[in-house]
Scaffold this motif. Structure first.
Motif, short mmCIF file in Angstrom:
data_model
loop_
_atom_site.label_atom_id
_atom_site.label_comp_id
_atom_site.label_asym_id
_atom_site.label_seq_id
_atom_site.Cartn_x
_atom_site.Cartn_y
_atom_site.Cartn_z
N SER A 113 -37.31 25.18 -21.04
CA SER A 113 -38.26 24.44 -20.21
C SER A 113 -37.95 22.94 -20.16
CB SER A 113 -39.68 24.64 -20.74
OG SER A 113 -39.80 24.13 -22.06
N MET A 114 -37.01 22.49 -20.96
CA MET A 114 -36.63 21.08 -20.97
C MET A 114 -35.78 20.76 -19.74
SD MET A 114 -35.73 20.51 -25.00
CE MET A 114 -35.30 18.79 -24.72
N THR A 115 -35.98 19.57 -19.19
CA THR A 115 -35.20 19.14 -18.03
C THR A 115 -33.86 18.54 -18.44
OG1 THR A 115 -36.32 16.99 -18.06
CG2 THR A 115 -37.26 18.72 -16.66
N ALA A 174 -26.72 26.86 -25.40
CA ALA A 174 -26.91 25.91 -24.30
C ALA A 174 -28.12 26.36 -23.49
CB ALA A 174 -25.66 25.84 -23.42
N ASN A 175 -29.00 25.41 -23.17
CA ASN A 175 -30.21 25.80 -22.44
C ASN A 175 -29.93 25.88 -20.93
OD1 ASN A 175 -29.96 23.12 -21.83
ND2 ASN A 175 -32.12 22.61 -22.19
N SER A 176 -30.98 26.24 -20.21
CA SER A 176 -30.82 26.44 -18.76
C SER A 176 -30.45 25.15 -18.05
CB SER A 176 -32.11 27.00 -18.17
OG SER A 176 -32.44 28.24 -18.76
N ALA A 180 -28.63 22.73 -19.20
CA ALA A 180 -27.20 22.47 -19.40
C ALA A 180 -26.36 23.32 -18.46
CB ALA A 180 -26.83 22.74 -20.86
N CYS A 181 -26.74 24.59 -18.33
CA CYS A 181 -25.99 25.46 -17.41
C CYS A 181 -26.11 24.97 -15.97
CB CYS A 181 -26.50 26.90 -17.54
SG CYS A 181 -26.29 27.63 -19.18
N LYS A 182 -27.31 24.51 -15.59
CA LYS A 182 -27.51 24.02 -14.23
C LYS A 182 -26.76 22.72 -13.99
CE LYS A 182 -31.21 22.80 -11.00
NZ LYS A 182 -32.69 22.66 -10.84
N LEU A 183 -26.72 21.86 -15.00
CA LEU A 183 -26.04 20.58 -14.86
C LEU A 183 -24.54 20.77 -14.64
CD1 LEU A 183 -26.11 17.43 -15.07
CD2 LEU A 183 -25.72 17.73 -17.54
N LEU A 184 -23.94 21.70 -15.39
CA LEU A 184 -22.49 21.89 -15.33
C LEU A 184 -22.07 23.02 -14.39
CD1 LEU A 184 -21.72 21.52 -19.14
CD2 LEU A 184 -21.56 19.76 -17.36
N SER A 185 -23.05 23.76 -13.86
CA SER A 185 -22.77 24.90 -12.96
C SER A 185 -21.97 25.99 -13.68
CB SER A 185 -22.02 24.42 -11.70
OG SER A 185 -22.77 23.47 -11.00
N PHE A 186 -22.23 26.16 -14.97
CA PHE A 186 -21.61 27.22 -15.76
C PHE A 186 -22.69 28.18 -16.24
CE2 PHE A 186 -18.14 24.12 -16.37
CZ PHE A 186 -17.05 24.94 -16.14
N GLY A 187 -22.30 29.44 -16.49
CA GLY A 187 -23.20 30.37 -17.15
C GLY A 187 -23.21 30.12 -18.66
N GLU A 188 -24.27 30.58 -19.30
CA GLU A 188 -24.37 30.35 -20.75
C GLU A 188 -23.22 31.04 -21.49
OE1 GLU A 188 -27.58 30.87 -24.45
OE2 GLU A 188 -28.03 31.66 -22.44
N GLU A 189 -22.83 32.24 -21.05
CA GLU A 189 -21.74 32.95 -21.72
C GLU A 189 -20.43 32.19 -21.58
OE1 GLU A 189 -23.79 34.22 -19.58
OE2 GLU A 189 -25.02 35.61 -20.77
N GLU A 190 -20.27 31.46 -20.45
CA GLU A 190 -19.04 30.69 -20.25
C GLU A 190 -18.99 29.46 -21.14
OE1 GLU A 190 -17.86 31.44 -15.65
OE2 GLU A 190 -19.67 30.24 -15.99
N LEU A 191 -20.15 28.90 -21.47
CA LEU A 191 -20.17 27.71 -22.31
C LEU A 191 -20.04 28.04 -23.79
CD1 LEU A 191 -22.98 25.62 -20.58
CD2 LEU A 191 -20.52 25.19 -20.52
N LEU A 192 -20.57 29.19 -24.20
CA LEU A 192 -20.54 29.54 -25.62
C LEU A 192 -19.10 29.72 -26.07
CD1 LEU A 192 -23.49 32.12 -25.88
CD2 LEU A 192 -23.51 29.64 -26.24
N VAL A 200 -28.18 16.11 -26.62
CA VAL A 200 -29.06 16.12 -25.45
C VAL A 200 -28.42 15.21 -24.39
CG1 VAL A 200 -31.34 15.62 -24.54
CG2 VAL A 200 -31.09 16.50 -26.87
N ALA A 201 -28.14 15.81 -23.24
CA ALA A 201 -27.50 15.06 -22.14
C ALA A 201 -28.50 14.91 -21.00
CB ALA A 201 -26.24 15.79 -21.67
N ARG A 202 -28.77 13.65 -20.62
CA ARG A 202 -29.72 13.38 -19.53
C ARG A 202 -28.95 12.79 -18.34
NH1 ARG A 202 -35.16 10.20 -20.77
NH2 ARG A 202 -35.55 12.27 -21.65
N ASN A 203 -29.18 13.36 -17.18
CA ASN A 203 -28.51 12.90 -15.96
C ASN A 203 -29.06 11.52 -15.59
OD1 ASN A 203 -27.32 12.53 -13.48
ND2 ASN A 203 -27.87 14.57 -12.70
#
Length: 423
Positions: free
Chosen positions: A289-291, A306-308, A310-322, A382-385
């Motif tokens: 739920s964190m932005t 990696a939370n949702s 992070a996946c949305k920011l980088l356009s990767f799936g969670e399985e791809e980042l792990l 924590v990465a903030r855009n």
């Protein structure tokens, strides 16, 4: 797909599970029923063997007692007969011994030697010299009764005229042997025959009792196993539900069941799993739920979560980042100056690269995760855009040096350019 085929495919695992459960239950019952049958049969065989051995021992004792009684009755008769034969033999050879006629001694003893009960005859002179010795070549028969009698060979000599006195010339020893006491043999044979008949009867009764007891024990074990199988089936179903992630249905605990302790342990495990699962789901809900993008890494920087965002920011799936390094999400120009230990203790501005190659400026805040368990040690980033903030900063700098209406440099920009020119 054919509905029938779809139905068979859908019901296949369930049917296989039911068949497996049935086979397992049947094997469980057969195993304990067979064990009970074997125990009862072995116990009956042991009892039958003990009774049979005791019966045979009693039979041997009775046979020995009967033989001893027969020997006690026959032995005096055999002794008396041996003494009678020895006395007659001594009287018959007295003249030959006195005359020193060895052949006469043999001839006179021949009738006695022909007696099959006579086993040995010995004639010894007064000086100890053996005058005659004979022994039956057949030897001594095992179990036979024997009697040995020694008598003096005497004759009457007139040392005083008109008065004859006895004179001992030699000693004659006769050994008699009787093959076996007939009454004892007869009684022993009858006892052995009766013992054999009773042994067969005992074995037959033992077999019947063992089979009956085995069947009864197997039936009892089967019934007890059926009663035990019900809570086992319930435990299996509860374990399957827990394995499938269903922690809502409590395990039924019956205090009087033999598996009550196991049921209680399974119920406690279900409660702990439910509590820990709720906490994990709650944590995932909070993180997702964190932005801001959140990365949880191992101490060496490998991404473990990696939370949702992070996946949305980088356009990767969670399985791809792990499993990737945290450096892999940074732009190539930012990687050489990135220090993992320092980044885990500060907030900095950096640039990340998305799947499509787009670069995004972010505020990167790191913190270490300290734990006694090495499994939970690591770092959280924590990465903030900050794209909008960077755009606003550039706008502010532009408005500070240019007129918003005419786009002409203002006095501040004029002084700035003048100073650069003079310098």
């Amino acid at each position: 797909m054919n509905p029938q085929i779809r139905g068979i495919t859908a019901s296949g695992p369930r049917s296989l599970r039911r068949a497996f459960t049935y086979v397992t239950a049947a094997s469980f019952k057969f195993k304990y029923a067979g064990a009970a049958f074997l125990v009862v049969v072995l116990a009956a065989a042991a009892v039958g063997t003990v009774l049979l051995v005791r019966h045979q021992a009693d039979t041997r004792a009775l046979s020995a007692l009967a033989e001893s009684a027969a020997r006690e009755r026959v032995d005096p008769e055999l002794q008396a007969r041996a003494r009678s034969i020895a006395t007659h033999a001594a009287d018959s050879i007295a003249g030959a011994v006195r005359a020193g006629d060895g052949g006469g001694v043999v001839r006179r003893l021949q009738p006695f030697i022909d007696d099959p009960t006579v086993a040995a005859v010995t004639v010894t002179s007064r000086s100890g010299k053996r005058i005659f010795y004979w022994q039956r070549s057949a030897g001594t028969t095992p179990g036979a009764l024997s009697a040995e009698v020694a008598v003096a060979v005497r004759t009457f000599v007139e040392r005083i005229p008109g008065a004859a006195t006895p004179e001992t010339l030699a000693s004659l020893t006769v050994v008699l042997q009787q093959a076996a006491p007939v009454p004892a043999v007869s009684l022993s044979g009858r006892l052995q025959a009766v013992s054999a008949a009773r042994s067969r009867l005992t074995w037959l009764l033992g077999f019947v009792l063992a089979a009956s007891g085995g069947v009864a024990g197997a039936a009892l074990a089967w019934r007890l196993t059926r009663q035990l199988q019900r809570p086992v089936d319930s435990l299996i179903k509860s374990a399957e539900r827990i394995g499938q992630g269903d922690y809502t249905r409590p395990v039924e605990v019956r205090r009087h069941e033999a598996l009550a302790d196991l049921q209680q342990a399974l119920e406690r495990m279900r409660g702990r799993l439910r509590q820990s699962t709720i906490n994990k789901n709650y944590l995932n809900s909070v993180l997702n739920s964190m932005t801001d993008a959140v990365f949880v890494t191992s101490p060496d920087g490998v991404i473990k979560m990696a939370n949702s965002a992070a996946c949305k920011l980088l356009s990767f799936g969670e399985e791809e980042l792990l499993g990737r390094s945290i450096l892999a999400v940074l732009d190539e120009r930012e990687r050489p100056g990135f220090d993992l230990l320092q980044a885990a203790q500060e907030t900095r501005e950096t640039v990340v690269r998305t799947r499509s190659g787009q670069t995004i400026p972010v505020s990167f805040t790191g913190s270490r995760i300290d734990s006694d368990d090495p499994q939970f040690q690591g770092n959280i980033f924590v990465a903030r855009n900050i794209t909008d903030r960077k755009r606003a900063e550039r706008r502010i700098r532009y408005l500070a040096r240019y007129d918003a209406l005419t786009k002409i440099p203002n006095r501040m920009q004029f002084h700035h350019l003048l100073q650069q020119t003079i310098a």
